[in-house]
Design an enzyme around this catalytic site. Structure first.
Site, PDB file in Angstrom:
ATOM      1  N   ARG A  12       0.858  -1.207   0.000  1.00  0.00           N
ATOM      2  CA  ARG A  12       0.000   0.000   0.000  1.00  0.00           C
ATOM      3  C   ARG A  12       0.880   1.239   0.000  1.00  0.00           C
ATOM      4  O   ARG A  12       2.035   1.195   0.426  1.00  0.00           O
ATOM      5  CB  ARG A  12      -0.856   0.059   1.271  1.00  0.00           C
ATOM      6  CG  ARG A  12      -2.028  -0.866   1.265  1.00  0.00           C
ATOM      7  CD  ARG A  12      -3.089  -0.423   2.262  1.00  0.00           C
ATOM      8  NE  ARG A  12      -2.742  -0.648   3.651  1.00  0.00           N
ATOM      9  CZ  ARG A  12      -2.796   0.302   4.589  1.00  0.00           C
ATOM     10  NH1 ARG A  12      -3.142   1.537   4.262  1.00  0.00           N
ATOM     11  NH2 ARG A  12      -2.502   0.018   5.841  1.00  0.00           N
ATOM     12  N   ASN A  82      10.195   0.087   5.031  1.00  0.00           N
ATOM     13  CA  ASN A  82       9.208   1.138   4.766  1.00  0.00           C
ATOM     14  C   ASN A  82       7.995   1.078   5.695  1.00  0.00           C
ATOM     15  O   ASN A  82       7.347   2.094   5.919  1.00  0.00           O
ATOM     16  CB  ASN A  82       8.748   1.017   3.293  1.00  0.00           C
ATOM     17  CG  ASN A  82       7.470   1.771   3.030  1.00  0.00           C
ATOM     18  OD1 ASN A  82       7.483   2.985   2.877  1.00  0.00           O
ATOM     19  ND2 ASN A  82       6.335   1.063   3.000  1.00  0.00           N
ATOM     20  N   GLY A  84       5.351   1.406   8.410  1.00  0.00           N
ATOM     21  CA  GLY A  84       5.281   2.376   9.494  1.00  0.00           C
ATOM     22  C   GLY A  84       3.846   2.694   9.853  1.00  0.00           C
ATOM     23  O   GLY A  84       2.930   2.498   9.056  1.00  0.00           O
ATOM     24  N   ILE A  85       3.667   3.155  11.080  1.00  0.00           N
ATOM     25  CA  ILE A  85       2.336   3.527  11.560  1.00  0.00           C
ATOM     26  C   ILE A  85       2.438   4.838  12.349  1.00  0.00           C
ATOM     27  O   ILE A  85       3.527   5.231  12.764  1.00  0.00           O
ATOM     28  CB  ILE A  85       1.727   2.446  12.494  1.00  0.00           C
ATOM     29  CG1 ILE A  85       2.655   2.178  13.700  1.00  0.00           C
ATOM     30  CG2 ILE A  85       1.419   1.178  11.736  1.00  0.00           C
ATOM     31  CD1 ILE A  85       2.006   1.358  14.803  1.00  0.00           C
ATOM     32  N   THR A  86       1.292   5.455  12.545  1.00  0.00           N
ATOM     33  CA  THR A  86       1.214   6.594  13.477  1.00  0.00           C
ATOM     34  C   THR A  86       0.192   6.261  14.563  1.00  0.00           C
ATOM     35  O   THR A  86      -0.782   5.538  14.316  1.00  0.00           O
ATOM     36  CB  THR A  86       0.754   7.893  12.762  1.00  0.00           C
ATOM     37  OG1 THR A  86      -0.438   7.604  12.025  1.00  0.00           O
ATOM     38  CG2 THR A  86       1.820   8.423  11.826  1.00  0.00           C
ATOM     39  N   TYR A 147       6.399   9.037  17.115  1.00  0.00           N
ATOM     40  CA  TYR A 147       6.765   8.906  15.689  1.00  0.00           C
ATOM     41  C   TYR A 147       8.074   9.644  15.395  1.00  0.00           C
ATOM     42  O   TYR A 147       8.962   9.112  14.712  1.00  0.00           O
ATOM     43  CB  TYR A 147       5.612   9.478  14.860  1.00  0.00           C
ATOM     44  CG  TYR A 147       5.728   9.309  13.367  1.00  0.00           C
ATOM     45  CD1 TYR A 147       5.357   8.111  12.742  1.00  0.00           C
ATOM     46  CD2 TYR A 147       6.179  10.352  12.557  1.00  0.00           C
ATOM     47  CE1 TYR A 147       5.442   7.961  11.367  1.00  0.00           C
ATOM     48  CE2 TYR A 147       6.269  10.207  11.182  1.00  0.00           C
ATOM     49  CZ  TYR A 147       5.893   9.013  10.592  1.00  0.00           C
ATOM     50  OH  TYR A 147       5.981   8.878   9.221  1.00  0.00           O
ATOM     51  N   PRO A 177      10.868  11.289   3.647  1.00  0.00           N
ATOM     52  CA  PRO A 177       9.809  11.909   2.853  1.00  0.00           C
ATOM     53  C   PRO A 177       9.148  13.057   3.611  1.00  0.00           C
ATOM     54  O   PRO A 177       9.057  13.029   4.851  1.00  0.00           O
ATOM     55  CB  PRO A 177       8.790  10.784   2.640  1.00  0.00           C
ATOM     56  CG  PRO A 177       9.464   9.519   3.065  1.00  0.00           C
ATOM     57  CD  PRO A 177      10.494   9.938   4.086  1.00  0.00           C
ATOM     58  N   TYR A 179       5.341  15.260   3.246  1.00  0.00           N
ATOM     59  CA  TYR A 179       3.959  14.751   3.249  1.00  0.00           C
ATOM     60  C   TYR A 179       3.598  14.201   1.871  1.00  0.00           C
ATOM     61  O   TYR A 179       3.649  14.914   0.873  1.00  0.00           O
ATOM     62  CB  TYR A 179       2.997  15.848   3.690  1.00  0.00           C
ATOM     63  CG  TYR A 179       3.057  16.040   5.193  1.00  0.00           C
ATOM     64  CD1 TYR A 179       2.137  15.418   6.024  1.00  0.00           C
ATOM     65  CD2 TYR A 179       4.070  16.794   5.784  1.00  0.00           C
ATOM     66  CE1 TYR A 179       2.207  15.556   7.406  1.00  0.00           C
ATOM     67  CE2 TYR A 179       4.148  16.945   7.163  1.00  0.00           C
ATOM     68  CZ  TYR A 179       3.215  16.318   7.959  1.00  0.00           C
ATOM     69  OH  TYR A 179       3.288  16.443   9.322  1.00  0.00           O
ATOM     70  N   ILE A 180       3.275  12.896   1.864  1.00  0.00           N
ATOM     71  CA  ILE A 180       2.995  12.187   0.614  1.00  0.00           C
ATOM     72  C   ILE A 180       1.527  11.750   0.630  1.00  0.00           C
ATOM     73  O   ILE A 180       1.010  11.337   1.672  1.00  0.00           O
ATOM     74  CB  ILE A 180       3.909  10.937   0.497  1.00  0.00           C
ATOM     75  CG1 ILE A 180       5.390  11.306   0.724  1.00  0.00           C
ATOM     76  CG2 ILE A 180       3.712  10.250  -0.849  1.00  0.00           C
ATOM     77  CD1 ILE A 180       5.998  12.290  -0.241  1.00  0.00           C
TER      78      ILE A 180
HETATM   79  P1  NDP Z   1       0.360   3.402   4.656  1.00  0.00           P
HETATM   80  O1  NDP Z   1      -0.383   3.512   5.937  1.00  0.00           O
HETATM   81  O2  NDP Z   1      -0.301   3.858   3.392  1.00  0.00           O
HETATM   82  O3  NDP Z   1       0.851   1.886   4.447  1.00  0.00           O
HETATM   83  C1  NDP Z   1       1.530   1.259   5.486  1.00  0.00           C
HETATM   84  C2  NDP Z   1       2.041  -0.099   5.041  1.00  0.00           C
HETATM   85  O4  NDP Z   1       2.805  -0.644   6.142  1.00  0.00           O
HETATM   86  C3  NDP Z   1       0.947  -1.109   4.750  1.00  0.00           C
HETATM   87  O5  NDP Z   1       1.366  -1.968   3.708  1.00  0.00           O
HETATM   88  C4  NDP Z   1       0.824  -1.881   6.071  1.00  0.00           C
HETATM   89  O6  NDP Z   1       0.314  -3.210   5.908  1.00  0.00           O
HETATM   90  C5  NDP Z   1       2.274  -1.922   6.483  1.00  0.00           C
HETATM   91  N1  NDP Z   1       2.467  -2.165   7.914  1.00  0.00           N
HETATM   92  C6  NDP Z   1       2.020  -1.428   8.966  1.00  0.00           C
HETATM   93  N2  NDP Z   1       2.362  -2.015  10.128  1.00  0.00           N
HETATM   94  C7  NDP Z   1       3.038  -3.154   9.811  1.00  0.00           C
HETATM   95  C8  NDP Z   1       3.610  -4.222  10.554  1.00  0.00           C
HETATM   96  N3  NDP Z   1       3.593  -4.228  11.888  1.00  0.00           N
HETATM   97  N4  NDP Z   1       4.196  -5.259   9.879  1.00  0.00           N
HETATM   98  C9  NDP Z   1       4.218  -5.279   8.534  1.00  0.00           C
HETATM   99  N5  NDP Z   1       3.690  -4.288   7.768  1.00  0.00           N
HETATM  100  C10 NDP Z   1       3.099  -3.257   8.388  1.00  0.00           C
HETATM  101  O7  NDP Z   1       1.738   4.181   4.902  1.00  0.00           O
HETATM  102  P2  NDP Z   1       2.524   5.192   3.948  1.00  0.00           P
HETATM  103  O8  NDP Z   1       2.700   4.590   2.607  1.00  0.00           O
HETATM  104  O9  NDP Z   1       1.940   6.534   4.071  1.00  0.00           O
HETATM  105  O10 NDP Z   1       3.932   5.263   4.709  1.00  0.00           O
HETATM  106  C11 NDP Z   1       4.995   4.392   4.386  1.00  0.00           C
HETATM  107  C12 NDP Z   1       6.224   4.798   5.194  1.00  0.00           C
HETATM  108  O11 NDP Z   1       6.575   6.139   4.873  1.00  0.00           O
HETATM  109  C13 NDP Z   1       6.003   4.766   6.715  1.00  0.00           C
HETATM  110  O12 NDP Z   1       7.182   4.349   7.345  1.00  0.00           O
HETATM  111  C14 NDP Z   1       5.724   6.203   7.045  1.00  0.00           C
HETATM  112  O13 NDP Z   1       6.042   6.500   8.372  1.00  0.00           O
HETATM  113  C15 NDP Z   1       6.657   6.903   6.070  1.00  0.00           C
HETATM  114  N6  NDP Z   1       6.288   8.273   5.785  1.00  0.00           N
HETATM  115  C16 NDP Z   1       5.085   8.560   5.214  1.00  0.00           C
HETATM  116  C17 NDP Z   1       4.760   9.857   4.917  1.00  0.00           C
HETATM  117  C18 NDP Z   1       3.484  10.210   4.260  1.00  0.00           C
HETATM  118  O14 NDP Z   1       3.278  11.419   4.097  1.00  0.00           O
HETATM  119  N7  NDP Z   1       2.638   9.293   3.876  1.00  0.00           N
HETATM  120  C19 NDP Z   1       5.669  10.962   5.246  1.00  0.00           C
HETATM  121  C20 NDP Z   1       6.911  10.553   5.826  1.00  0.00           C
HETATM  122  C21 NDP Z   1       7.188   9.248   6.083  1.00  0.00           C
HETATM  123  P3  NDP Z   1      -1.313  -3.483   5.859  1.00  0.00           P
HETATM  124  O15 NDP Z   1      -1.745  -3.041   4.482  1.00  0.00           O
HETATM  125  O16 NDP Z   1      -1.442  -4.933   6.081  1.00  0.00           O
HETATM  126  O17 NDP Z   1      -1.916  -2.637   6.931  1.00  0.00           O
END
Ligand code: NDP
Length: 240
Positions: A12, A82, A84-86, A147, A177, A179-180
């Site tokens: 995702r 990659n 990550g959660i908040t 975070y 990154p 804000y994406i």
């Molecule tokens: P999303 O919430 O869109 O996607 C998160 C993904 O991580 C999903 O595939 C999810 O799996 C997976 N995931 C979450 N927890 C776990 C876990 N415990 N084990 C395995 N997989 C896990 O996140 P983003 O694409 O927005 O963010 C991706 C990365 O970029 C993160 O590290 C985030 O902190 C960082 N980031 C994002 C920014 C943004 O603006 N979006 C800005 C700066 C950094 P599932 O689909 O099963 O839930």
């Protein structure tokens, strides 16, 4: 033989774009995810990329997941941390659970994954690791002490492991990154998001593909002289 790349949280958002970009560049990709089976199934059907379900915060689950990927696809040459959660909240209201979940998923995961691929990379004399940090790890962010601490920790982790891997052909870099436009950012209340975008000099959110482009650059075979660095991709929001 195509190099094997593992992308955590690769089904995702930013991770999906990274998985697809790596596949299009000729890598054999394993996309990890946590629990959203429906999205993972749809992702695999659409992209042809295999999805592997395991929790990156759990060392034993990661060990098993990497063993499965290695058995099915081959040894791991490229790792993109990659996932990550908040779990946002101001400190005076943050629970230990909110703190621990974010540290475990965003930072301990890097240890868990790297620890389980590093021996093979050292033996083969080649490895590419990219850790996804955040502008909020560089600059801090109200309501995100958990975070920001985890993401900031990633930057130190990257520089230390880069020193350990350098003589073995392993590079370790971070991307921070801004804000994406992904589900994570779409969860931010619209009035807050409006204020955030107003502070981005290029005047818009970033695209997941713009982060993926940075990953491709860092993991390339001829990227061996780039290590321990952080690539900021944030539309000019924070100039570090
Ligand atoms: P999303 O919430 O869109 O996607 C998160 C993904 O991580 C999903 O595939 C999810 O799996 C997976 N995931 C979450 N927890 C776990 C876990 N415990 N084990 C395995 N997989 C896990 O996140 P983003 O694409 O927005 O963010 C991706 C990365 O970029 C993160 O590290 C985030 O902190 C960082 N980031 C994002 C920014 C943004 O603006 N979006 C800005 C700066 C950094 P599932 O689909 O099963 O839930």
């Amino acid at each position: 033989m195509a190099r094997v790349a593992v992308v955590t949280g690769g089904t995702r958002g930013i991770g999906e774009a990274i998985s697809v970009a790596l596949k299009n560049a000729g890598y054999t990709v394993a996309a990890n995810y946590a629990g959203n089976d429906e999205k993972a199934k749809e992702f695999t059907a659409r992209t042809g990329i295999a999805a592997y379900k395991f929790d990156v915060s759990d060392f034993d689950a990661v060990k098993e997941g990497i063993a499965k990927i290695t058995a099915e696809l081959g040894p791991v040459d490229v790792l993109v941390n990659n996932a990550g959660i908040t779990r946002d909240g101001v400190l005076q209201r943050m629970t230990p659970q909110q703190w621990n979940e974010v540290i475990a998923t965003n930072l301990t995961s890097c240890f868990n994954l790297c620890r389980n691929v590093i021996d093979g990379m050292r033996e083969r004399g080649f490895g590419r690791i990219v850790n996804i940090g955040s502008v909020n790890g560089q600059a801090g962010q109200y309501g995100q002490v958990n975070y920001a601490a985890a993401k900031s920790g990633i930057h130190g982790f990257t520089k230390a492991l880069a020193q350990e891997g350098a003589a073995k052909g392993i590079t370790v870099n971070a991307i921070a990154p801004g804000y994406i436009d992904t589900d994570m950012v779409r969860a931010v209340p619209p009035n807050v998001l409006e204020k955030i975008v107003a502070r981005i000099p290029v005047g818009r959110l970033g695209k997941a593909e713009e982060i993926a482009r940075g990953v491709l650059f860092l993991v390339s075979d001829d990227g061996g002289f780039i290590t321990g660095s952080t690539l900021s991709i944030n539309g000019g929001q924070h100039m570090y």
